[in-house]
Write a protein that holds these residues in place. Structure first.
Motif, PDB file in Angstrom:
ATOM      1  N   ASP A 284       0.840  -1.191   0.000  1.00 49.87           N
ATOM      2  CA  ASP A 284       0.000   0.000   0.000  1.00 49.87           C
ATOM      3  C   ASP A 284       0.877   1.243   0.000  1.00 49.87           C
ATOM      4  O   ASP A 284       1.444   1.614   1.018  1.00 49.87           O
ATOM      5  CB  ASP A 284      -0.908  -0.010   1.233  1.00 49.87           C
ATOM      6  CG  ASP A 284      -2.011   1.013   1.104  1.00 49.87           C
ATOM      7  OD1 ASP A 284      -2.055   1.707   0.064  1.00 49.87           O
ATOM      8  OD2 ASP A 284      -2.826   1.138   2.031  1.00 49.87           O
ATOM      9  N   MET A 285       1.018   1.866  -1.156  1.00 53.84           N
ATOM     10  CA  MET A 285       1.901   3.024  -1.294  1.00 53.84           C
ATOM     11  C   MET A 285       1.135   4.332  -1.162  1.00 53.84           C
ATOM     12  O   MET A 285       1.725   5.397  -1.232  1.00 53.84           O
ATOM     13  CB  MET A 285       2.587   2.997  -2.669  1.00 53.84           C
ATOM     14  CG  MET A 285       3.321   1.713  -2.939  1.00 53.84           C
ATOM     15  SD  MET A 285       4.653   1.509  -1.767  1.00 53.84           S
ATOM     16  CE  MET A 285       5.354  -0.036  -2.317  1.00 53.84           C
ATOM     17  N   ARG A 286      -0.175   4.264  -1.031  1.00 52.22           N
ATOM     18  CA  ARG A 286      -0.945   5.509  -1.036  1.00 52.22           C
ATOM     19  C   ARG A 286      -0.604   6.412   0.136  1.00 52.22           C
ATOM     20  O   ARG A 286      -0.530   7.635  -0.035  1.00 52.22           O
ATOM     21  CB  ARG A 286      -2.431   5.176  -1.098  1.00 52.22           C
ATOM     22  CG  ARG A 286      -2.789   4.608  -2.470  1.00 52.22           C
ATOM     23  CD  ARG A 286      -4.123   3.947  -2.504  1.00 52.22           C
ATOM     24  NE  ARG A 286      -4.152   2.796  -1.618  1.00 52.22           N
ATOM     25  CZ  ARG A 286      -4.967   1.764  -1.780  1.00 52.22           C
ATOM     26  NH1 ARG A 286      -5.824   1.738  -2.782  1.00 52.22           N
ATOM     27  NH2 ARG A 286      -4.956   0.767  -0.933  1.00 52.22           N
ATOM     28  N   PRO A 287      -0.352   5.866   1.327  1.00 56.09           N
ATOM     29  CA  PRO A 287       0.041   6.784   2.407  1.00 56.09           C
ATOM     30  C   PRO A 287       1.320   7.551   2.080  1.00 56.09           C
ATOM     31  O   PRO A 287       1.363   8.771   2.244  1.00 56.09           O
ATOM     32  CB  PRO A 287       0.229   5.853   3.598  1.00 56.09           C
ATOM     33  CG  PRO A 287      -0.655   4.691   3.304  1.00 56.09           C
ATOM     34  CD  PRO A 287      -0.607   4.518   1.821  1.00 56.09           C
TER      35      PRO A 287
ATOM     36  N   LEU B  32      -8.180  12.192   5.992  1.00 58.47           N
ATOM     37  CA  LEU B  32      -9.226  11.208   5.724  1.00 58.47           C
ATOM     38  C   LEU B  32      -8.753  10.187   4.706  1.00 58.47           C
ATOM     39  O   LEU B  32      -9.039   8.993   4.816  1.00 58.47           O
ATOM     40  CB  LEU B  32     -10.498  11.906   5.226  1.00 58.47           C
ATOM     41  CG  LEU B  32     -11.279  12.651   6.302  1.00 58.47           C
ATOM     42  CD1 LEU B  32     -12.423  13.434   5.693  1.00 58.47           C
ATOM     43  CD2 LEU B  32     -11.810  11.678   7.357  1.00 58.47           C
ATOM     44  N   ASN B  33      -8.017  10.655   3.705  1.00 55.73           N
ATOM     45  CA  ASN B  33      -7.453   9.742   2.730  1.00 55.73           C
ATOM     46  C   ASN B  33      -6.558   8.692   3.388  1.00 55.73           C
ATOM     47  O   ASN B  33      -6.664   7.509   3.111  1.00 55.73           O
ATOM     48  CB  ASN B  33      -6.631  10.508   1.700  1.00 55.73           C
ATOM     49  CG  ASN B  33      -7.486  10.884   0.510  1.00 55.73           C
ATOM     50  OD1 ASN B  33      -8.350  10.120   0.108  1.00 55.73           O
ATOM     51  ND2 ASN B  33      -7.263  12.059  -0.027  1.00 55.73           N
ATOM     52  N   PHE B  34      -5.679   9.175   4.272  1.00 56.81           N
ATOM     53  CA  PHE B  34      -4.821   8.241   5.003  1.00 56.81           C
ATOM     54  C   PHE B  34      -5.670   7.149   5.641  1.00 56.81           C
ATOM     55  O   PHE B  34      -5.358   5.963   5.572  1.00 56.81           O
ATOM     56  CB  PHE B  34      -4.058   8.978   6.116  1.00 56.81           C
ATOM     57  CG  PHE B  34      -2.793   9.658   5.659  1.00 56.81           C
ATOM     58  CD1 PHE B  34      -1.849   8.972   4.921  1.00 56.81           C
ATOM     59  CD2 PHE B  34      -2.538  10.979   6.009  1.00 56.81           C
ATOM     60  CE1 PHE B  34      -0.665   9.589   4.530  1.00 56.81           C
ATOM     61  CE2 PHE B  34      -1.359  11.599   5.619  1.00 56.81           C
ATOM     62  CZ  PHE B  34      -0.420  10.910   4.869  1.00 56.81           C
ATOM     63  N   ILE B  35      -6.749   7.583   6.267  1.00 56.14           N
ATOM     64  CA  ILE B  35      -7.559   6.615   7.013  1.00 56.14           C
ATOM     65  C   ILE B  35      -8.232   5.630   6.064  1.00 56.14           C
ATOM     66  O   ILE B  35      -8.238   4.421   6.304  1.00 56.14           O
ATOM     67  CB  ILE B  35      -8.588   7.347   7.890  1.00 56.14           C
ATOM     68  CG1 ILE B  35      -7.840   8.094   9.010  1.00 56.14           C
ATOM     69  CG2 ILE B  35      -9.603   6.388   8.472  1.00 56.14           C
ATOM     70  CD1 ILE B  35      -8.694   9.009   9.832  1.00 56.14           C
ATOM     71  N   VAL B  36      -8.783   6.158   4.973  1.00 54.84           N
ATOM     72  CA  VAL B  36      -9.454   5.265   4.028  1.00 54.84           C
ATOM     73  C   VAL B  36      -8.461   4.262   3.449  1.00 54.84           C
ATOM     74  O   VAL B  36      -8.736   3.062   3.376  1.00 54.84           O
ATOM     75  CB  VAL B  36     -10.119   6.082   2.905  1.00 54.84           C
ATOM     76  CG1 VAL B  36     -10.618   5.150   1.812  1.00 54.84           C
ATOM     77  CG2 VAL B  36     -11.262   6.891   3.467  1.00 54.84           C
TER      78      VAL B  36
ATOM     79  N   SER C 272      -0.859   3.420   7.943  1.00 57.60           N
ATOM     80  CA  SER C 272      -1.104   4.480   6.973  1.00 57.60           C
ATOM     81  C   SER C 272      -0.936   5.868   7.585  1.00 57.60           C
ATOM     82  O   SER C 272      -0.279   6.733   7.025  1.00 57.60           O
ATOM     83  CB  SER C 272      -2.524   4.296   6.425  1.00 57.60           C
ATOM     84  OG  SER C 272      -2.868   5.357   5.606  1.00 57.60           O
ATOM     85  N   VAL C 273      -1.523   6.036   8.742  1.00 54.10           N
ATOM     86  CA  VAL C 273      -1.526   7.364   9.371  1.00 54.10           C
ATOM     87  C   VAL C 273      -0.256   7.601  10.178  1.00 54.10           C
ATOM     88  O   VAL C 273       0.295   8.698  10.192  1.00 54.10           O
ATOM     89  CB  VAL C 273      -2.767   7.508  10.296  1.00 54.10           C
ATOM     90  CG1 VAL C 273      -2.744   8.837  11.005  1.00 54.10           C
ATOM     91  CG2 VAL C 273      -4.036   7.340   9.498  1.00 54.10           C
TER      92      VAL C 273
END
Lengths: 436, 238, 572, 352
Positions: free
Chosen positions: A251-254, D46-50, D305-306
């Motif tokens: 998951d590279m989106r972060p 919010l993007n991070f969380i999703v 992510s966050v």
């Protein structure tokens, strides 16, 4: 119970064999000989006449003697297991095709390839190199795949007088005059070259000034990302974000969101197929990166990558050895590759491996002497001959070796992906956009 | 006719020879008790009958004309041999209701199951009160009732009871033993009872066996044993 | 442990199918093709042929042996059937590859493979028929073998395996054996026919006599008076040590290199043995301490890393060594603290996490100025003794050997000490141990610290020997491999650790040229070992008894994380 | 009074709280600095969380299998990640075939159902075989023995896949219907992510119904709690264990399809890291607890992510995402310090 008896038996046999031959083996232990010979040669510059038959060999590093009908043995230390296996396997195939093209023989002796897995780690490189170094009948070594292996493996092979030609080491320090070891050569291009070409392309050709880099913690990616950043800043550009991911991340989106917050115009991620594919496809999903230009390097220069990245790869750039400059011979190579393996090359360094094998073949022919039925190849002579390579016509261009072992003809080109369906990185001369 | 006939039962725990050739019979409709001190092999005997333990080749456990040694535990349950293990072993993370339904796991006929549920809840009214509660929250006595109720849900022909009185207050012990007698008399369930509380066990049993370090040392009429001096001194603590 | 059922020919069919599937799998993963070029006996039989024959042989042998036990009359048919079925499955694969275009899914299902699977120069139904008949003949051979007396049969089997091993290890052995012997045994590819036959006979004879003599010898040793026995064991130990010290001279650089690697794992496994084997704490992040040892050595002795050099002067190997061990020890205590409160699998995941955190930290850009980041650290110091720099595998062998002896001494002392008994108590039942007023905190910490220090020692030598380090060398697989060494060798047993390391680390290393198949076989070996010899290759005497009892252990649901506590009292 | 306190909380507790406290302060400080710096907009957070939730959903599906097996056998099944990998390959070859016939474009619902079926069948079959051949004979062995066996199975399966399917990275065919995204307020959510959310929710619901409401589910729970007692109720313990392996395999197969749809890559080594993460997620949520596995997976995904941006960027750590696994494990340690049996785990009690 049976297991233990079996083990014991094997153990006893081994012990017996060892004790039986220990006294006899000591004075003439062949494994120890080249090391001693090499050490003495360098300190006293006299030849250990006892170790070599009189007259046949006057090479300070000793000679390899090949009796009539015996094979000429070339070793390879490439990564053929684990996640990086496709890198090494790609090179191994290049070697095999080269051997086929040689008709399986050099000077009437069959060519035998002795392959070791080097695992893309220093300890793997060390073990593979030591194993190859202990085989005194070896003429030369092709490898390693990863630069971390070469740092450890090159001194070991160098010490026993072997020459090694790496098809895919790109770390600058390996051919740094201060760190270069004798007998180490590479047909792969130095990262400094590729990084500079990429930076030049982005700054001068695209006219972008804000870039971000991503590496994956591998020696290759860190080296290239750093080389790019240095060159880009020197040109006057700004590196707004330097990020890293881990091999195995999906998951590279972060991380892309973090990059997006820095507002780059361009992202350079010289990493490998899997992770580069994730970055490419997911960058389109991250707000703020819709119009950012993307660029990867030869580590992901494969059909797999464009497949993996999908439509998102459209319009992105890849830097790689300039296949269009490779000439027609390369097209022949691809045909043979397809016949033999019925798939496209796995990675970008098959041609470099092919050239490495061909250089060995040419230089062996150059320095080998016939002594009766026996073929005698001087180790130092072979090394010097390779170092003296000038304008060697290979698949990857006209190769000339620098004093510190850089033999590549560093033709780096930038390619644009214009068609994700039929994109084949090896027949894409029309898509090459830089240098013009 | 013997409902259960055990011949030459041997069990090993690794190198330890735990049961050294036990022979015993239980006739249909009987309450038979197996008494002995801690470590004598009483629980091992029951576990061997219900298939939880491996027995040696020459052992024979015949039940109703079937060799139980060849069956796996759940198949033995299907034959109507139900074992209430030592220490209750109720499923503490399931509700009382679910525990009872687990007892009926091997049965298909819904009507009979419902009837038996009603019977069990009548026999142990406490369980009715705590039907939705997790079994882990029950007291020891309630858990014993649940364990027995669960066994009854399996519609046993032969009930193997392991230390039903263990760790219970004397009043509760009385209740439990009353219900054991009731099951035997009202429903005609044959019972093989293992007990340390020899007094109590002998008082409700028809016959008894005494087990010492893996061997049967005595057997006979329960009432007579209650008055046997050796038994009194060794097991009745008098 | 299943109830013995009378043998039926269906069992032979089943075994044959099982073997056939194994053979097809071996072909499809690419082993057959890869080994086709190598020969066991030059010009006679290739490695891939041996492999297929071995599969047919093994399934037929098991079928025949089963039949032999309960229905001796069916031995020969059982062997024939099992062998033939293996042949049938292989033949089906060979015939199906091209028409079904199996290559779409299986990358190794090439027309070339189809050709290799068939007998030389044959194809189609005729080839398939020959294949099946050949496999059946191998099965027949296996069945005939079951009629031989046990001792003879075992000698033949051992010696067959030994001949194949001899051929496999050609590249390794050839440089270290005398030239004459080498010429006699080996041809340019594989063994010579004379060499193969001779070594078969020699190994068989040795195995036969060894197995005949052994029981009476061990009885005689057992009958000796204790004093004499002690002298003997002393003599044996001393001569063993002498052999160990002479070994590198014989081994040559590559085998010394392999020994060194095995040695690193022996030291680590001895340390992990204290943590898991003695104290019963399952540690899946043991690599962390290895990494700390290695990196401390590297950072303290490298001429690079200007930032660090600004604060700490460049040290020599011998100064850095105790510091490396000390750092690992401190880390052990530090990690010990959160560990104290967790049990079983929670402990496993915390330690695993700790291992990963350490790897990520040394890899990170954040700590790059201090630890080198992804580029790693080069120029790590080598030990210098009397002005001579030790940098060959042979020289390192001695340092590692001495380290092993020290580690061995420490751990065997610990095992017998009061501390060892206290650990044993903790392992068996924490609550009881606490009730016996054993200081859990202290003892667990000590176990962790001891284990960590030994890993640090191993790491320091590892770093120095490599001379150059990248974080990739310290991934979770190292922890897993050390644990596997421990279990396969025999938990809690010190000699077991050595045997385990030789088998799991040394053998795959020797088979490096077999590339990815090494790990495939490694996996199979782990599973088979655990199924048939869960107590390990060289189990601890007391532990072996406990483990052999597990089949019937009534209480398996204990909280003991290693499950190695002896069975509780028998319930009744 | 004081002695009492001392007995209840010894020095290790104090030390642990100290460590926990320091870590917490560290995290809080980093978060505050980052948040006040205003580098990220609300939409980006919010993007991070999703993103984290989508990744977490896949962890959760894999973690369910871990937890099932752990709950019933008390065994860490290291090979579970490989079941997932093989399931993804199953889905991949099915998708290739569908893509070749054009069904993938014309009828995506049936296509995805077929992919699910293929992946689930492959994963479940492998899981059942592994249980039957490698684990069942060790049912009563000490716990480390099956652990090593599982590691062996993991190596075996991984390199079998490498041998059978090759060492390269294969690309999953595109499912056109799942391209694009929907807008929810200020953020865009990818259709594939929506698919993961829905699939995870549906599968969890089905699994919950299966385990809590059906007879087989009751049998699974009873075997998990007490194998002997379950056998004495007439439960076929071996069969029940095989069923729970199969169910774990089915979940892994579903995760494989989700992975294929979202990440669009298949490779032989891809099972290891997600397997490790899922194991972590299972422990985080309280191993053996189904809801815990899902919660653990989601939390792990979100933290990964966050976390790097929130905790580390403020303190000026370069390339923070490189350390996301480190953050995940640190949070795990923190949670285990304060709740030693995971978020939803029960207190460890000695089972009778």
């Amino acid at each position: 119970m049976r297991m233990r008896t079996l083990l014991l038996a094997v153990f006893v046999v081994a012990a017996l064999a060892l004790t039986a031959c220990a006294p006899a083996a000591q004075p003439a232990a062949p494994a120890a000989q080249p090391t001693e010979a090499a050490a003495e040669a360098t300190t006293e510059t006299t030849t250990d006449a006892a170790a070599v038959p009189a007259g046949a060999c006057d090479d300070p590093l000793g000679c390899i003697e090949i009796a009539a009908g015996d094979p000429i043995k070339i070793g390879y230390a490439l990564v053929t297991a684990g996640p990086n296996a496709s890198l090494g396997e790609d090179s191994a195939r290049g070697i095999e095709i080269a051997v086929d093209d040689l008709g399986g023989a050099i000077l009437g002796h069959p060519v035998e390839i002795v392959g070791e897995d080097s695992g893309c780690s220093p300890e793997g490189g060390q073990a593979a190199a030591t194993k190859l170094a202990s085989d005194t009948s070896l003429v030369g070594v092709i490898g390693t795949s990863c630069s971390s292996e070469a740092r450890v493996g090159a001194p070991i092979l160098s010490e026993v007088g072997l020459s090694m030609l790496s098809p895919s080491n790109t770390a600058p320090d390996l051919t740094d005059p201060e760190k270069h070891v004798d007998g180490y050569f590479r047909t792969a291009h130095n990262d400094l070259v590729q990084g500079a070409v990429a930076a030049d392309f982005v700054f001068s050709d695209l006219g972008l000034t804000k870039a971000a880099t991503v590496h994956d913690g591998s020696l290759y990616a860190v080296g290239l990302a750093t080389a790019f950043a240095d060159a880009f800043q020197k040109l006057g550009g700004e590196i707004v974000s330097q990020q890293a991911v881990n091999v195995g991340d999906t998951d590279m989106r972060p991380v892309l969101t973090t990059i997006a917050a820095a507002g780059p115009e361009f992202i350079y991620y010289p990493i490998f197929t899997a992770e580069a594919g994730f970055i490419t496809s997911q960058s389109k999903e991250v707000p703020g990166l819709e119009n950012v230009k993307l660029m990867a390097a030869d580590g992901s220069f494969s059909q797999d990558f464009v497949n993996a990245a999908g439509d998102a790869a459209m319009g992105m750039y890849l830097s790689s050895p300039d296949f269009s400059a490779f000439g027609d011979a390369y097209q022949d190579f691809l045909k043979k590759h397809d016949e033999k393996y019925s798939e496209a090359p796995l990675s970008a360094f098959h041609a470099h491996a092919y050239d490495a094998m061909m250089i060995f073949a040419a230089k062996i022919q150059e320095v080998a002497k016939q002594d009766g039925d026996t073929l005698v190849i001087g180790r130092k002579a072979l090394r010097d001959a390779i170092a003296g390579t000038t304008d060697f016509k290979g698949l990857t261009g006209n190769l000339t070796c620098s004093p510190t072992g850089d033999c590549a003809d560093p033709k780096i080109a930038v390619y644009e992906v214009t068609d994700t369906e039929a994109w084949n990185p090896n027949v894409i001369s029309p898509m090459k956009i830089y240098p013009k | 006719m013997a409902l259960l006939e055990i011949k030459n039962l041997h069990v090993y725990y690794g190198h330890i020879h735990a049961l050294k050739g036990i022979n015993l019979t239980v006739d249909e409709g009987e309450v038979v008790t197996l008494i002995g001190s801690n470590g004598a092999g009483k629980t091992t005997t029951l576990r061997a009958i219900s298939g939880l333990l491996k027995t040696t080749e020459d052992t024979s456990v015949m039940y109703d004309g079937i060799e139980l040694r060849q069956l796996r535990p759940h198949q033995i349950v299907e034959k109507g041999v139900i074992h209430v293990p030592e220490g209750r072993r109720v499923f503490s993370r399931m509700s009382v209701q679910e525990n009872l339904m687990m007892g009926a796991y091997a049965r298909k006929n819904r009507h009979q199951i419902a009837d038996d549920l009603a019977y069990v809840l009548k026999l142990f009214p406490r369980l009715q009160e705590r039907r939705a509660q997790h079994a882990g929250t029950l007291s020891g006595g309630e858990q014993q009732m649940l364990a027995m109720g669960r066994a009854l849900m399996a519609n046993p022909k032969l009930l193997l009871l392991d230390e039903p009185s263990m760790g219970l207050a004397p009043v509760l012990v009385e209740t439990i033993f009353d219900s054991i007698e009731q099951l035997n008399k009202q429903r005609g369930i044959t019972i093989l009872l293992v007990e340390q509380n020899a007094q109590m066990a002998l008082s409700i049993a028809n016959r008894a066996y005494v087990l010492e370090t893996g061997r049967i040392t005595m057997s006979g009429n329960a009432q007579e044993m209650l008055h046997d001096e050796k038994v009194i001194s060794a097991y009745l603590g008098l | 442990m299943q109830k013995a059922k009378p043998f039926r020919l269906m069992d032979a069919v089943r075994l044959g199918l099982f073997g056939g599937i194994a053979a097809v799998l071996i072909a499809l993963v690419g082993m057959i093709e890869a080994f086709n070029k190598r020969e066991v006996i030059n010009g006679v039989i290739s490695m891939s042929q041996v492999m297929l024959m071995a599969v047919a042989f093994v399934s037929a042998f098991f079928a025949a042996a089963q039949a032999h036990k309960s229905k001796p009359g069916q031995t020969i048919p059982a062997g024939l059937i099992a062998g033939a079925i293996v042949g049938v499955l292989v033949a089906i694969l060979a015939l199906a590859i091209v028409p079904l275009n199996m290559r779409e899914v299986f990358v190794n299902a090439t027309p070339r493979l189809a050709k290799i699977l068939m007998p030389q120069g044959m194809e189609g139904i005729a080839g398939a028929a020959v294949l099946v008949v050949g496999a059946a003949l191998v099965g027949l051979l296996a069945a005939v073998l079951t009629y031989l007396p046990g001792l003879l049969r075992r000698s033949i089997l051992i010696s067959l395996v030994a001949v194949v091993l001899l051929a496999l290890l050609k590249d390794v052995l050839l440089p270290v054996i005398p030239e004459g012997l080498g010429d006699f045994l080996y041809a340019s590819n594989g063994l010579t026919l004379v060499g193969a036959v001779t070594s078969f006979i020699v190994v068989a004879l040795i195995a036969y006599f060894w197995m005949r003599v052994r029981p009476s010898t061990s009885k005689r040793i057992a009958a000796m008076p204790p004093a004499q026995r002690r002298t003997m064991s002393f003599v044996v130990t001393i001569s063993f040590l002498i052999v160990l010290f002479l070994l590198p001279a014989v081994l040559g650089s590559y085998l010394s290199e392999v020994s060194d690697l095995v040695g690193f794992y022996i030291i680590m496994a001895l340390g992990l043995n204290v943590v898991v084997g003695f104290a019963g704490l399952l540690d899946l992040g043991y690599v962390a301490f290895f990494a700390i040892g290695a990196y401390t050595m590297a950072v303290l002795t490298t001429p690079e890393l200007p930032l660090v050099r600004g604060y700490i002067p460049q040290l020599s190997f011998w100064v850095a060594l105790p510091i490396s061990v000390g750092m690992a020890l401190l880390a052990g205590i530090f990690l010990g603290v959160p560990v104290l409160k967790t049990r079983g699998d929670y402990l496993a995941i915390i330690t695993l996490g700790f291992g990963e955190i350490i790897r990520l930290l040394v890899l990170s850009d954040a700590l790059k100025p201090g630890l080198g980041g992804a580029q790693g650290v080069t120029g790590v110091a080598r030990p210098v003794l009397g002005g001579i720099v030790s940098d060959t595998p042979q020289e390192f062998y001695y340092f590692i050997l001495i380290s092993i002896l020290i580690a061995w001494f420490i751990t065997s002392r610990l095992k017998k000490s009061r501390l060892g008994r206290a650990w044993m108590a903790v392992r068996e039942d924490e609550d009881v141990a606490a009730a016996m007023s054993i200081n859990l905190v202290g003892y667990k910490l000590l176990a962790f610290a001891t284990g960590a220090a030994l890993a640090g020692l191993s790491g320091a030598f590892f770093g120095s020997k490599l001379g150059s380090m990248v974080p990739a060398s310290f991934n979770v697989l190292v922890s897993i491999n050390v644990l596997a060494v421990l279990i396969v060798g025999g938990m809690g047993s010190l000699p077991g650790v050595v045997v385990g390391a030789i088998v799991l680390i040394g053998l795959p290393e020797l088979l490096r040229e077999f590339n990815e198949f090494r790990w495939w076989v490694y996996g199979i070996v782990l599973v088979v070992m655990m199924l048939y010899r869960p107590e390990g290759l060289w189990p601890d005497a007391t532990r072996e008894r406990e483990l052999l009892d597990f089949e019937d252990e009534p209480n398996v649901d204990s909280e003991d994380p290693t499950g190695l506590a002896p069975s509780a009292t028998i319930p009744s | 009074m004081f002695a009492n306190l001392r007995r209840k909380y010894d020095f290790t507790d104090v030390l642990l709280w100290l460590i926990g406290g320091i870590l917490l302060i560290f995290i809080l400080y980093g978060s505050i600095v980052t948040l006040t710096s205003g580098k990220y907009t609300t939409a980006q957070w919010l993007n991070f969380i999703v993103f984290g939730l989508a990744q977490g959903g896949i962890y959760a599906l894999i973690a369910l299998g871990y937890t099932m097996v752990y709950g019933i056998l008390g065994m860490i099944n290291f090979a579970h990640g490989e079941f997932f990998m093989l399931g993804t390959f199953g889905a991949f070859f099915m998708a290739e075939a569908l893509s070749a016939t054009g069904l993938l474009e014309s009828n995506w619902v049936i296509s995805i159902l077929l992919m699910l079926a293929a992946a689930m069948i492959v994963s479940a079959t492998v899981a059942i075989l592994a249980e039957r051949i490698a684990y069942r004979p060790l049912r009563r062995a000490p716990r480390l023995v099956p652990l090593i066996t599982a590691i062996g199975v993991s190596y075996f399966l991984q390199y079998t896949a490498r041998g059978l399917f090759g060492s390269g990275v294969e690309a999953f065919p595109n499912v056109p219907a799942l391209a694009g995204s929907i807008a929810v307020g200020p953020i865009k959510i990818q259709n594939t992510q929506v698919a993961v959310f829905i699939a995870t929710a549906v599968l969890l619901l089905l699994l919950w119904l299966f385990v809590s409401k059906t007879k087989v589910g009751r049998a699974i729970r009873s075997v998990a709690e007490d194998k002997d007692a379950a056998a004495l109720m007439g439960v076929d313990v071996d069969r029940t264990i095989a069923i729970s392996f199969a169910v774990g395999g089915i979940m892994a197969g579903a995760a494989g399809v989700m992975y294929g749809l979202v990440f669009r890559q298949v490779a032989f080594y891809m099972g290891f890291v997600p397997g490790l993460k899922a194991f972590t997620a299972a422990v985080l949520g309280g191993i053996g607890n189904l809801a815990g596995a899902v919660l653990g997976g989601l939390i792990l995904g979100v933290i990964e992510s966050v976390g790097p941006s929130l905790f580390l960027e403020g303190i000026g750590i370069p390339a923070p995402h490189q350390l996301k696994d480190g953050i995940a494990f640190t949070v795990l340690v923190l949670i285990l310090i304060f709740r030693p049996t995971g978020i939803l785990g029960e207190r460890l009690s000695k089972r009778a």
